[in-house]
Design a protein around this motif. Sequence first.
Motif, mmCIF file in Angstrom:
data_model
loop_
_atom_site.group_PDB
_atom_site.id
_atom_site.type_symbol
_atom_site.label_atom_id
_atom_site.label_comp_id
_atom_site.label_asym_id
_atom_site.label_seq_id
_atom_site.Cartn_x
_atom_site.Cartn_y
_atom_site.Cartn_z
ATOM 1 N N VAL A 116 -6.560 2.505 1.572
ATOM 2 C CA VAL A 116 -7.193 2.248 2.869
ATOM 3 C C VAL A 116 -7.559 3.574 3.537
ATOM 4 O O VAL A 116 -8.558 3.678 4.255
ATOM 5 N N GLY A 117 -6.764 4.606 3.263
ATOM 6 C CA GLY A 117 -7.076 5.921 3.795
ATOM 7 C C GLY A 117 -8.454 6.397 3.374
ATOM 8 O O GLY A 117 -9.179 7.024 4.169
ATOM 9 N N HIS A 118 -8.849 6.109 2.142
ATOM 10 C CA HIS A 118 -10.168 6.532 1.672
ATOM 11 C C HIS A 118 -11.280 5.871 2.488
ATOM 12 O O HIS A 118 -12.345 6.469 2.680
ATOM 13 N N VAL A 119 -11.052 4.657 2.952
ATOM 14 C CA VAL A 119 -12.027 4.004 3.824
ATOM 15 C C VAL A 119 -11.972 4.648 5.212
ATOM 16 O O VAL A 119 -13.006 4.905 5.840
ATOM 17 N N GLY A 120 -10.764 4.922 5.691
ATOM 18 C CA GLY A 120 -10.600 5.535 7.006
ATOM 19 C C GLY A 120 -11.253 6.891 7.117
ATOM 20 O O GLY A 120 -11.623 7.326 8.219
ATOM 21 N N ARG A 170 -12.887 -6.188 5.900
ATOM 22 C CA ARG A 170 -13.370 -6.889 7.089
ATOM 23 C C ARG A 170 -12.877 -6.204 8.352
ATOM 24 O O ARG A 170 -13.562 -6.191 9.373
ATOM 25 N N ASP A 171 -11.668 -5.652 8.287
ATOM 26 C CA ASP A 171 -11.077 -4.899 9.392
ATOM 27 C C ASP A 171 -10.152 -3.856 8.781
ATOM 28 O O ASP A 171 -9.323 -4.186 7.933
ATOM 29 N N LEU A 172 -10.282 -2.611 9.228
ATOM 30 C CA LEU A 172 -9.578 -1.518 8.564
ATOM 31 C C LEU A 172 -8.070 -1.692 8.581
ATOM 32 O O LEU A 172 -7.392 -1.386 7.592
ATOM 33 N N ILE A 173 -7.504 -2.176 9.666
ATOM 34 C CA ILE A 173 -6.047 -2.260 9.753
ATOM 35 C C ILE A 173 -5.519 -3.690 9.680
ATOM 36 O O ILE A 173 -4.305 -3.886 9.659
ATOM 37 N N VAL A 340 -6.376 6.655 9.607
ATOM 38 C CA VAL A 340 -5.835 5.287 9.668
ATOM 39 C C VAL A 340 -4.660 5.230 10.635
ATOM 40 O O VAL A 340 -4.521 4.273 11.408
ATOM 41 N N GLY A 341 -3.817 6.262 10.626
ATOM 42 C CA GLY A 341 -2.704 6.312 11.574
ATOM 43 C C GLY A 341 -3.185 6.245 13.005
ATOM 44 O O GLY A 341 -2.607 5.538 13.841
ATOM 45 N N THR A 365 -3.566 -4.700 0.421
ATOM 46 C CA THR A 365 -3.476 -5.602 1.560
ATOM 47 C C THR A 365 -2.404 -5.156 2.567
ATOM 48 O O THR A 365 -2.419 -5.597 3.711
ATOM 49 N N GLU A 366 -1.497 -4.301 2.143
ATOM 50 C CA GLU A 366 -0.470 -3.774 3.050
ATOM 51 C C GLU A 366 -0.937 -2.421 3.563
ATOM 52 O O GLU A 366 -0.663 -1.374 2.980
ATOM 53 N N VAL A 367 -1.612 -2.453 4.697
ATOM 54 C CA VAL A 367 -2.202 -1.241 5.259
ATOM 55 C C VAL A 367 -1.120 -0.301 5.788
ATOM 56 O O VAL A 367 -1.217 0.914 5.647
ATOM 57 N N GLN A 368 -0.077 -0.895 6.398
ATOM 58 C CA GLN A 368 0.995 -0.097 7.000
ATOM 59 C C GLN A 368 2.336 -0.457 6.391
ATOM 60 O O GLN A 368 2.634 -1.638 6.154
#
Length: 370
Positions: A116-120, A170-173, A340-341, A365-368
């Motif tokens: 997800v960081g790569h998208v962020g 669909r939503d970053l976080i 992302v943070g 799917t587990e962003v955090q």
Amino acid sequence: MTAEPLVLGIETSCDETGVGIVRGRTLLANVIASSMDEHARYGGVVPEVAARAHLEAIEPTLQAALAEAGVTLDELDAIAVTSGPGLAGALMVGIGAAKGLALATGKPLYGVNHLVGHVGADLLRPPAAVGTAAGSTAGTPAVSDDRGELELPTIALLVSGGHTSLLLVRDLIDDVELLGETIDDAAGEAFDKVARLLGLQYPGGPQIDRAAATGDPRAIRFPRGLTAPKDRERHRFDFSFSGLKTAVARTVEAARDRGDEVPTADVAASFREAVADVLITKALDACAEHGVPRLLLGGGVVANARIRGLAEERCAAAGVALRIPPLSLCTDNGAMIASVGAQLVAAGRAPSPLDFAADSTLPVTEVQAV
């Protein structure tokens, strides 16, 4: 909570020690110390060597990032760190450092998904031209700010040495779906292995790119893994490069058995074309299937000239908007984790518990980490 939190991010999932600092979506620092040269003698990343290199690099990289951003630890609103996926030992170094900083400063800590960081990374914008920090092996060149805002949903194709993943964001976080991934070698790994077959140095990506520059991409029709009609039902958006690697090996062996010189340039160009063709074909298929006319590329293999070029050509033909973050933000880096943070902090999310562990197979799917 501030809408533009000041966040420090730490990334140690593989062979690069990255520390980045952002204020909301503004990039303040991005310092990377790479241990690539240490791995080159082995022809690939050695987990134990990577972990030790992180231990040696984390403190000076942290200091360089703070100096580049012109901030102190006390000024931070939060700390973010890659919690997975990645090499377990390497992840532990970054997580241990982040937890130590969080305890020492009293700042909240957020474990962040590497993919997800790569998208962020695409969210980040520079305050101005940001230069390379002293002491870093790779800094932040001026980052273009003419791409506009990232629109969601988007299809994201992430291609690196350890990951080849196709995501629907669909939503970053809150809403990231894995559409497909490699079932054997990642694309970057395939580049390294093929480079070795051709007698080229590690890392393979840049070497293949250089060799392919004078080759004919149509000289050899290498296989396109998981693209046959029979594969569409089970593996429509998955990737496989092991068969391609084997086909290259057979081509090289056949030339040597005949006593011929291996046509390195043609093999490199044809191999690169096969990889780029599969990656972009499946990514645009995902765009069409989900009705999303946007494609984001990320990961270190995006530095490959043919992958970028083919993406530009085919996206233009398909009416799909293509986004590629600056190359300094495509490779593994701490700024993308901080990005992302910062989104998690701005959304009012509770910090991750201090007892979260490294997860080498963390699902996207587990962003955090919770």
